[in-house]
Design a protein around this motif. Structure first.
Motif, PDB file in Angstrom:
ATOM      1  N   ALA A   1       0.840  -1.204   0.000  1.00  0.00           N
ATOM      2  CA  ALA A   1       0.000   0.000   0.000  1.00  0.00           C
ATOM      3  C   ALA A   1       0.875   1.254   0.000  1.00  0.00           C
ATOM      4  N   LYS A   2       1.969   1.234   0.769  1.00  0.00           N
ATOM      5  CA  LYS A   2       2.900   2.375   0.774  1.00  0.00           C
ATOM      6  C   LYS A   2       3.540   2.542  -0.604  1.00  0.00           C
ATOM      7  N   LEU A   3       3.851   1.422  -1.249  1.00  0.00           N
ATOM      8  CA  LEU A   3       4.421   1.483  -2.590  1.00  0.00           C
ATOM      9  C   LEU A   3       3.413   2.079  -3.573  1.00  0.00           C
ATOM     10  N   GLU A   4       2.159   1.668  -3.466  1.00  0.00           N
ATOM     11  CA  GLU A   4       1.109   2.238  -4.326  1.00  0.00           C
ATOM     12  C   GLU A   4       0.977   3.737  -4.094  1.00  0.00           C
ATOM     13  N   ASP A   5       1.052   4.162  -2.846  1.00  0.00           N
ATOM     14  CA  ASP A   5       0.969   5.591  -2.524  1.00  0.00           C
ATOM     15  C   ASP A   5       2.165   6.370  -3.072  1.00  0.00           C
ATOM     16  N   LEU A   6       3.288   5.695  -3.256  1.00  0.00           N
ATOM     17  CA  LEU A   6       4.511   6.315  -3.739  1.00  0.00           C
ATOM     18  C   LEU A   6       4.524   6.490  -5.264  1.00  0.00           C
ATOM     19  N   VAL A   7       3.583   5.845  -5.973  1.00  0.00           N
ATOM     20  CA  VAL A   7       3.582   5.854  -7.441  1.00  0.00           C
ATOM     21  C   VAL A   7       3.594   7.260  -8.042  1.00  0.00           C
ATOM     22  N   PRO A   8       2.750   8.196  -7.613  1.00  0.00           N
ATOM     23  CA  PRO A   8       2.805   9.531  -8.221  1.00  0.00           C
ATOM     24  C   PRO A   8       4.188  10.181  -8.101  1.00  0.00           C
ATOM     25  N   GLU A   9       4.825  10.020  -6.956  1.00  0.00           N
ATOM     26  CA  GLU A   9       6.159  10.577  -6.754  1.00  0.00           C
ATOM     27  C   GLU A   9       7.176   9.883  -7.669  1.00  0.00           C
ATOM     28  N   LEU A  10       7.081   8.560  -7.778  1.00  0.00           N
ATOM     29  CA  LEU A  10       7.996   7.807  -8.651  1.00  0.00           C
ATOM     30  C   LEU A  10       7.805   8.189 -10.115  1.00  0.00           C
ATOM     31  N   GLN A  11       6.541   8.374 -10.519  1.00  0.00           N
ATOM     32  CA  GLN A  11       6.275   8.779 -11.905  1.00  0.00           C
ATOM     33  C   GLN A  11       6.973  10.098 -12.222  1.00  0.00           C
ATOM     34  N   SER A  12       6.852  11.041 -11.317  1.00  0.00           N
ATOM     35  CA  SER A  12       7.445  12.353 -11.523  1.00  0.00           C
ATOM     36  C   SER A  12       8.973  12.275 -11.475  1.00  0.00           C
ATOM     37  N   GLU A  13       9.483  11.611 -10.463  1.00  0.00           N
ATOM     38  CA  GLU A  13      10.928  11.515 -10.252  1.00  0.00           C
ATOM     39  C   GLU A  13      11.623  10.741 -11.377  1.00  0.00           C
ATOM     40  N   LEU A  14      10.988   9.669 -11.873  1.00  0.00           N
ATOM     41  CA  LEU A  14      11.622   8.801 -12.868  1.00  0.00           C
ATOM     42  C   LEU A  14      11.147   9.085 -14.286  1.00  0.00           C
ATOM     43  N   ASP A  15      10.202  10.019 -14.439  1.00  0.00           N
ATOM     44  CA  ASP A  15       9.615  10.335 -15.741  1.00  0.00           C
ATOM     45  C   ASP A  15       9.086   9.075 -16.432  1.00  0.00           C
ATOM     46  N   LEU A  16       8.276   8.324 -15.672  1.00  0.00           N
ATOM     47  CA  LEU A  16       7.667   7.091 -16.159  1.00  0.00           C
ATOM     48  C   LEU A  16       6.158   7.176 -16.035  1.00  0.00           C
ATOM     49  N   THR A  17       5.464   6.439 -16.864  1.00  0.00           N
ATOM     50  CA  THR A  17       4.044   6.195 -16.678  1.00  0.00           C
ATOM     51  C   THR A  17       3.945   4.859 -15.953  1.00  0.00           C
ATOM     52  N   ILE A  18       3.394   4.866 -14.749  1.00  0.00           N
ATOM     53  CA  ILE A  18       3.361   3.665 -13.909  1.00  0.00           C
ATOM     54  C   ILE A  18       1.920   3.317 -13.575  1.00  0.00           C
ATOM     55  N   THR A  19       1.584   2.044 -13.731  1.00  0.00           N
ATOM     56  CA  THR A  19       0.288   1.533 -13.273  1.00  0.00           C
ATOM     57  C   THR A  19       0.545   0.340 -12.364  1.00  0.00           C
ATOM     58  N   THR A  20      -0.374   0.132 -11.432  1.00  0.00           N
ATOM     59  CA  THR A  20      -0.256  -0.995 -10.509  1.00  0.00           C
ATOM     60  C   THR A  20      -1.580  -1.735 -10.447  1.00  0.00           C
ATOM     61  N   LYS A  21      -1.498  -3.000 -10.105  1.00  0.00           N
ATOM     62  CA  LYS A  21      -2.701  -3.813  -9.927  1.00  0.00           C
ATOM     63  C   LYS A  21      -2.384  -4.919  -8.924  1.00  0.00           C
ATOM     64  N   ARG A  22      -3.237  -5.022  -7.915  1.00  0.00           N
ATOM     65  CA  ARG A  22      -3.087  -6.109  -6.954  1.00  0.00           C
ATOM     66  C   ARG A  22      -3.444  -7.419  -7.658  1.00  0.00           C
ATOM     67  N   THR A  23      -2.764  -8.479  -7.276  1.00  0.00           N
ATOM     68  CA  THR A  23      -3.015  -9.779  -7.872  1.00  0.00           C
ATOM     69  C   THR A  23      -2.822 -10.863  -6.825  1.00  0.00           C
ATOM     70  N   GLU A  24      -3.165 -12.060  -7.186  1.00  0.00           N
ATOM     71  CA  GLU A  24      -2.983 -13.220  -6.320  1.00  0.00           C
ATOM     72  C   GLU A  24      -1.824 -14.052  -6.857  1.00  0.00           C
ATOM     73  N   GLU A  25      -1.270 -14.874  -6.006  1.00  0.00           N
ATOM     74  CA  GLU A  25      -0.253 -15.805  -6.435  1.00  0.00           C
ATOM     75  C   GLU A  25      -0.879 -16.757  -7.457  1.00  0.00           C
ATOM     76  N   ARG A  26      -0.125 -17.078  -8.507  1.00  0.00           N
ATOM     77  CA  ARG A  26      -0.666 -17.937  -9.561  1.00  0.00           C
ATOM     78  C   ARG A  26      -0.884 -19.347  -9.023  1.00  0.00           C
ATOM     79  N   SER A  27      -2.063 -19.868  -9.312  1.00  0.00           N
ATOM     80  CA  SER A  27      -2.350 -21.234  -8.883  1.00  0.00           C
ATOM     81  C   SER A  27      -1.631 -22.207  -9.805  1.00  0.00           C
ATOM     82  N   GLY A  28      -1.310 -23.362  -9.288  1.00  0.00           N
ATOM     83  CA  GLY A  28      -0.613 -24.382 -10.067  1.00  0.00           C
ATOM     84  C   GLY A  28      -1.440 -24.843 -11.251  1.00  0.00           C
ATOM     85  N   GLN A  29      -0.779 -25.037 -12.359  1.00  0.00           N
ATOM     86  CA  GLN A  29      -1.435 -25.506 -13.579  1.00  0.00           C
ATOM     87  C   GLN A  29      -1.031 -26.964 -13.785  1.00  0.00           C
TER      88      GLN A  29
END
Length: 179
Positions: A61-89
């Motif tokens: 959550a802290k990392l997600e909150d840091l995204v706007p600052e990272l975008q500005s500082e690194l001149d990147l377009t950053i998106t995030t999405k929560r996910t689950e661990e991949r289930s075994g296939q």
């Protein structure tokens, strides 16, 4: 017993330059999170990053909150999405596909359609264009990892795939991934 970690996918895109990976990975490390899987490449003049980051939910959550600052500082377009661990296939057989062809539109679409029609998942894919040695002819290569359902007859699939590739005038190999 330690709390179960959460997972976050981070996608970032920006002008290619030295130091992007260093700065982004430092921000993740400083929040006591871990990069568990990644893909990074230069496409044209852009640097593209896909990261799977693992850590306690509150650190993510802290990392997600840091995204706007990272975008500005690194001149990147950053998106995030929560996910689950991949289930075994467990019922999927890992196969690799290598394709080489004269470069022309529709190769990726045709390959994707072939496998999609058979309910075969493309799990990883890399493509590239290059000039053939000696002639300079525009060429195209594809490397895929696919998951073939265990109930599919592999020899019949291979024959059908090779016929498909012959009809498209592309050279291909379909073989199990070892190891």
């Amino acid at each position: 017993m330690p709390a179960k970690n959460s997972h976050l996918v981070i996608s970032a895109l920006g002008n290619d330059r030295p130091g992007i990976v260093n700065q982004l990975s430092k921000a993740i490390f400083e929040l006591d999170c871990n990069i568990t899987d990644s893909r990074m490449t230069v496409l044209g003049g852009e640097f593209a990053i896909l990261l799977l980051v693992e850590g306690p939910w509150n650190r993510l959550a802290k990392l997600e909150d840091l995204v706007p600052e990272l975008q500005s500082e690194l001149d990147l377009t950053i998106t995030t999405k929560r996910t689950e661990e991949r289930s075994g296939q467990a019922n999927l057989l890992p196969y690799g596909v290598d394709v080489v062809s004269l470069d022309h539109p529709g190769i990726v679409y045709s390959l994707a359609s072939f496998f999609s029609d058979k309910n075969i998942n493309i799990e990883d894919m890399t493509t590239s264009s290059y000039a053939a040695a000696h002639t300079g002819t525009p060429m195209f290569s594809v490397r895929m990892n696919i998951g073939i359902p265990a109930d599919i007859h592999i020899a019949a699939l291979r024959d059908e795939f090779m016929d498909f590739c012959d009809s498209m005038n592309i050279d291909a190999v379909l073989e199990p991934i070892k190891g």
